[in-house]
Design a protein around this motif. Structure first.
Motif, short mmCIF file in Angstrom:
data_model
loop_
_atom_site.label_atom_id
_atom_site.label_comp_id
_atom_site.label_asym_id
_atom_site.label_seq_id
_atom_site.Cartn_x
_atom_site.Cartn_y
_atom_site.Cartn_z
N ALA A 1 112.32 60.99 81.52
CA ALA A 1 111.09 62.18 81.51
C ALA A 1 111.29 63.10 80.69
O ALA A 1 110.26 63.47 80.10
CB ALA A 1 111.10 62.75 82.90
N PRO A 2 112.25 63.76 80.25
CA PRO A 2 112.13 64.74 79.13
C PRO A 2 111.86 64.26 77.92
O PRO A 2 110.87 64.77 77.15
CB PRO A 2 113.75 65.16 79.08
N THR A 3 112.20 62.70 77.37
CA THR A 3 111.83 62.26 76.24
C THR A 3 110.20 61.92 76.27
O THR A 3 109.55 62.01 75.27
CB THR A 3 112.70 61.09 76.12
N LEU A 4 109.98 61.47 77.36
CA LEU A 4 108.44 61.10 77.45
C LEU A 4 107.55 62.33 77.90
O LEU A 4 106.15 62.18 77.90
CB LEU A 4 108.34 60.03 78.50
N LEU B 1 109.07 65.64 86.45
CA LEU B 1 109.82 64.93 87.49
C LEU B 1 110.73 66.02 88.12
O LEU B 1 111.41 65.74 89.05
CB LEU B 1 110.50 63.58 87.34
N GLU B 2 110.46 67.21 88.03
CA GLU B 2 111.44 68.13 88.43
C GLU B 2 110.85 68.20 90.12
O GLU B 2 109.67 67.81 90.61
CB GLU B 2 111.06 69.53 88.07
N THR B 3 111.79 68.82 90.86
CA THR B 3 111.08 68.82 92.57
C THR B 3 110.11 69.85 92.60
O THR B 3 109.12 69.10 93.46
CB THR B 3 112.57 69.81 93.01
N GLY C 1 115.33 56.68 89.23
CA GLY C 1 116.46 57.26 88.32
C GLY C 1 116.33 56.83 86.95
O GLY C 1 116.33 57.82 85.90
N PHE C 2 115.80 55.78 86.42
CA PHE C 2 115.49 55.60 85.01
C PHE C 2 114.20 56.45 84.67
O PHE C 2 114.51 57.03 83.42
CB PHE C 2 115.02 54.17 84.59
#
Length: 177
Positions: free
Chosen positions: A96-99, A103-105, A90-91
């Motif tokens: 993910a968008p920032t880094l 992690l999309e499906t 979850g974290f």
């Protein structure tokens, strides 16, 4: 009935003058504490003598292990094994968008599809065993909450049945499902 109660309270007052009756009718003993100033070394000595006379509680090793002990400990461990990765993912998903992580499906499916079969089976087994155990033990606890299954033989039988169902369900899910 009330006259008997009043008579009993009167007898208790006469027999034990240090007792006091509370408004609810309970007897409460009053003890007046005598205190004196004690130096630090003398106080430590008094505590050491008291500890020598204090009863020692028996250690767990003198008791025969029971299925409820193991099930309780394992239920907690399984809860951690299931919730830990969920929080981590979850974290990571939020960050993910920032880094710049994907992690999309679709990305996750493509990544797992590239894994060897042993890794996929190991991951399914890692989540299957704690999931089935935690769920089945939860149903067992729910039955206890409504007052069903408290006899010793029933507790033992449901404990071993739960373990057998956990193994069967986990193996089925890991290799067939």
């Amino acid at each position: 009935m009330a006259s008997q109660r009043i008579f009993q309270l009167g007898l208790r007052r006469v027999a034990a003058p240090g007792l006091r009756v509370q408004p609810a009718g309970r007897m409460v003993q009053r003890r007046l504490a005598a205190t004196e100033h004690v130096s630090q070394p003398h106080g430590t000595e008094i505590l050491a003598k008291q500890r020598l006379r204090r009863p020692v509680s028996p250690h767990l090793t003198i008791y025969r292990p029971q299925i409820t002990w193991y099930a309780s400990a394992l239920n907690r461990v399984c809860g951690i094994m299931l919730s830990g990765p969920l929080y981590l993912f979850g974290f990571a998903y939020l960050a993910a968008p920032t880094l710049g992580w994907h992690l999309e499906t679709q990305s996750m499916i493509a990544a797992v599809a590239a894994w060897p079969l042993v890794a996929k089976v190991a991951l399914k087994a890692y989540f299957a065993f704690p999931f089935f155990f935690h769920c089945l033990n939860g149903f067992r606890h729910l039955s206890w909450d409504v007052g069903v299954g408290f006899k010793n033989q029933t507790v033992i039988r449901t404990g071993w049945t739960m373990i057998a169902m956990t193994v069967a369900g986990s193996l089925y899910y890991t290799f067939i499902g």
